[in-house]
Design a protein around this motif. Sequence first.
Motif, PDB file in Angstrom:
ATOM      1  N   TYR A  28      27.601  10.521 -36.829  1.00  0.00           N
ATOM      2  CA  TYR A  28      26.273  10.193 -36.869  1.00  0.00           C
ATOM      3  C   TYR A  28      25.477  11.160 -37.112  1.00  0.00           C
ATOM      4  CZ  TYR A  28      27.567   5.416 -34.928  1.00  0.00           C
ATOM      5  OH  TYR A  28      27.698   4.300 -34.847  1.00  0.00           O
ATOM      6  N   LYS A  29      24.286  10.956 -37.878  1.00  0.00           N
ATOM      7  CA  LYS A  29      23.272  11.942 -38.182  1.00  0.00           C
ATOM      8  C   LYS A  29      22.101  11.697 -37.012  1.00  0.00           C
ATOM      9  CE  LYS A  29      25.064  12.360 -42.259  1.00  0.00           C
ATOM     10  NZ  LYS A  29      25.847  13.491 -42.756  1.00  0.00           N
ATOM     11  N   VAL A  30      21.732  12.855 -36.379  1.00  0.00           N
ATOM     12  CA  VAL A  30      20.566  12.637 -35.423  1.00  0.00           C
ATOM     13  C   VAL A  30      19.527  13.735 -35.672  1.00  0.00           C
ATOM     14  CG1 VAL A  30      20.328  13.243 -32.906  1.00  0.00           C
ATOM     15  CG2 VAL A  30      22.528  12.177 -33.511  1.00  0.00           C
ATOM     16  N   ILE A  31      18.408  13.329 -35.681  1.00  0.00           N
ATOM     17  CA  ILE A  31      17.111  14.235 -35.701  1.00  0.00           C
ATOM     18  C   ILE A  31      16.424  13.749 -34.408  1.00  0.00           C
ATOM     19  CG2 ILE A  31      15.827  12.528 -37.075  1.00  0.00           C
ATOM     20  CD1 ILE A  31      14.876  15.238 -38.631  1.00  0.00           C
ATOM     21  N   ALA A  32      15.981  14.833 -33.749  1.00  0.00           N
ATOM     22  CA  ALA A  32      15.240  14.812 -32.522  1.00  0.00           C
ATOM     23  C   ALA A  32      14.188  15.843 -32.440  1.00  0.00           C
ATOM     24  CB  ALA A  32      16.087  14.800 -31.421  1.00  0.00           C
ATOM     25  N   GLY A  33      13.164  15.661 -31.808  1.00  0.00           N
ATOM     26  CA  GLY A  33      12.082  16.730 -31.834  1.00  0.00           C
ATOM     27  C   GLY A  33      11.216  16.705 -30.774  1.00  0.00           C
ATOM     28  N   ILE A  34       9.955  17.398 -30.826  1.00  0.00           N
ATOM     29  CA  ILE A  34       8.946  17.159 -30.059  1.00  0.00           C
ATOM     30  C   ILE A  34       7.645  17.526 -30.838  1.00  0.00           C
ATOM     31  CG2 ILE A  34       8.986  19.578 -29.042  1.00  0.00           C
ATOM     32  CD1 ILE A  34       8.106  18.459 -26.610  1.00  0.00           C
ATOM     33  N   VAL A  35       6.550  16.916 -30.586  1.00  0.00           N
ATOM     34  CA  VAL A  35       5.502  16.938 -31.342  1.00  0.00           C
ATOM     35  C   VAL A  35       4.244  17.754 -30.450  1.00  0.00           C
ATOM     36  CG1 VAL A  35       3.284  15.912 -32.692  1.00  0.00           C
ATOM     37  CG2 VAL A  35       5.587  15.054 -32.916  1.00  0.00           C
ATOM     38  N   LYS A  36       3.745  18.856 -30.680  1.00  0.00           N
ATOM     39  CA  LYS A  36       3.016  19.653 -29.834  1.00  0.00           C
ATOM     40  C   LYS A  36       1.720  19.783 -30.500  1.00  0.00           C
ATOM     41  CE  LYS A  36       6.469  21.884 -26.959  1.00  0.00           C
ATOM     42  NZ  LYS A  36       6.760  23.282 -26.436  1.00  0.00           N
ATOM     43  N   ASP A  37       0.721  20.267 -29.786  1.00  0.00           N
ATOM     44  CA  ASP A  37      -0.828  20.604 -30.214  1.00  0.00           C
ATOM     45  C   ASP A  37      -0.596  22.224 -30.675  1.00  0.00           C
ATOM     46  OD1 ASP A  37      -3.845  19.963 -30.108  1.00  0.00           O
ATOM     47  OD2 ASP A  37      -3.473  22.184 -29.448  1.00  0.00           O
ATOM     48  N   ASN A  38      -1.212  22.448 -32.035  1.00  0.00           N
ATOM     49  CA  ASN A  38      -0.688  23.779 -32.337  1.00  0.00           C
ATOM     50  C   ASN A  38      -1.669  24.882 -31.742  1.00  0.00           C
ATOM     51  OD1 ASN A  38       0.131  25.765 -34.191  1.00  0.00           O
ATOM     52  ND2 ASN A  38      -1.822  25.459 -35.519  1.00  0.00           N
ATOM     53  N   HIS A  39      -2.810  24.519 -30.962  1.00  0.00           N
ATOM     54  CA  HIS A  39      -3.702  25.372 -30.308  1.00  0.00           C
ATOM     55  C   HIS A  39      -3.229  25.524 -28.692  1.00  0.00           C
ATOM     56  CE1 HIS A  39      -6.256  25.930 -33.674  1.00  0.00           C
ATOM     57  NE2 HIS A  39      -6.157  24.447 -33.769  1.00  0.00           N
ATOM     58  N   SER A  40      -2.866  24.467 -28.092  1.00  0.00           N
ATOM     59  CA  SER A  40      -2.527  24.359 -26.622  1.00  0.00           C
ATOM     60  C   SER A  40      -1.130  24.474 -26.415  1.00  0.00           C
ATOM     61  CB  SER A  40      -3.194  23.185 -25.851  1.00  0.00           C
ATOM     62  OG  SER A  40      -2.857  21.964 -26.449  1.00  0.00           O
ATOM     63  N   ASP A  41      -0.284  24.249 -27.479  1.00  0.00           N
ATOM     64  CA  ASP A  41       0.949  24.083 -27.034  1.00  0.00           C
ATOM     65  C   ASP A  41       1.557  22.929 -25.991  1.00  0.00           C
ATOM     66  OD1 ASP A  41       3.318  24.979 -28.105  1.00  0.00           O
ATOM     67  OD2 ASP A  41       3.895  25.916 -26.274  1.00  0.00           O
ATOM     68  N   GLU A  42       0.652  21.927 -25.948  1.00  0.00           N
ATOM     69  CA  GLU A  42       0.677  20.642 -25.198  1.00  0.00           C
ATOM     70  C   GLU A  42       1.560  19.553 -25.950  1.00  0.00           C
ATOM     71  OE1 GLU A  42      -0.074  20.187 -21.737  1.00  0.00           O
ATOM     72  OE2 GLU A  42      -0.318  22.401 -21.578  1.00  0.00           O
ATOM     73  N   PRO A  43       2.198  18.838 -25.307  1.00  0.00           N
ATOM     74  CA  PRO A  43       2.877  17.836 -26.103  1.00  0.00           C
ATOM     75  C   PRO A  43       1.559  16.804 -26.527  1.00  0.00           C
ATOM     76  CG  PRO A  43       3.822  17.844 -24.061  1.00  0.00           C
ATOM     77  CD  PRO A  43       2.767  18.857 -23.936  1.00  0.00           C
ATOM     78  N   VAL A  44       1.937  16.189 -27.644  1.00  0.00           N
ATOM     79  CA  VAL A  44       1.193  14.961 -28.352  1.00  0.00           C
ATOM     80  C   VAL A  44       1.834  13.648 -28.193  1.00  0.00           C
ATOM     81  CG1 VAL A  44      -0.320  14.293 -30.310  1.00  0.00           C
ATOM     82  CG2 VAL A  44       0.219  16.825 -29.886  1.00  0.00           C
ATOM     83  N   ALA A  45       1.213  12.914 -27.136  1.00  0.00           N
ATOM     84  CA  ALA A  45       1.900  11.594 -26.987  1.00  0.00           C
ATOM     85  C   ALA A  45       1.621  10.574 -27.860  1.00  0.00           C
ATOM     86  CB  ALA A  45       1.553  11.524 -25.451  1.00  0.00           C
ATOM     87  N   PHE A  46       2.490   9.656 -28.015  1.00  0.00           N
ATOM     88  CA  PHE A  46       2.283   8.587 -28.853  1.00  0.00           C
ATOM     89  C   PHE A  46       1.879   8.810 -30.389  1.00  0.00           C
ATOM     90  CE2 PHE A  46       1.193   7.635 -24.274  1.00  0.00           C
ATOM     91  CZ  PHE A  46       2.564   6.978 -24.033  1.00  0.00           C
TER      92      PHE A  46
END
Length: 105
Positions: A28-46
């Motif tokens: 299986y091929k798996v790609i996972a990750g997290i999206v973050k704000d470039n300035h605050s390093d906080e996660p960007v939900a939804f």
Amino acid sequence: MIPKPLFFIILLLFTGIFAFQQKSFAQYKVIAGIVKDNHSDEPVAFSSVQFKNTTIGKLTDSAGRFSFSFSKWPSDTLEITNVAYQAIIYVFIKTKDSIFITIKM
């Protein structure tokens, strides 16, 4: 002599076990990750994470995480969008089986 109904039940069980074993050996091929704000390093939900030129995509969870798994890659390009941010295009190498990325928006 085994009765016919019992024979068919045993046959179905062995067939199911064999099919399960074949699937467990598939790569299986798996790609996972997290999206973050470039300035605050906080996660960007939804945020929307979609494979370019396909209908395959999903939203990040409340912690900005996403995950896809496939038997083969649908595309080599992810498009990440969110109303409050500029869209990001991420191109990855399709020869890898497992990829974890951090997207800064």
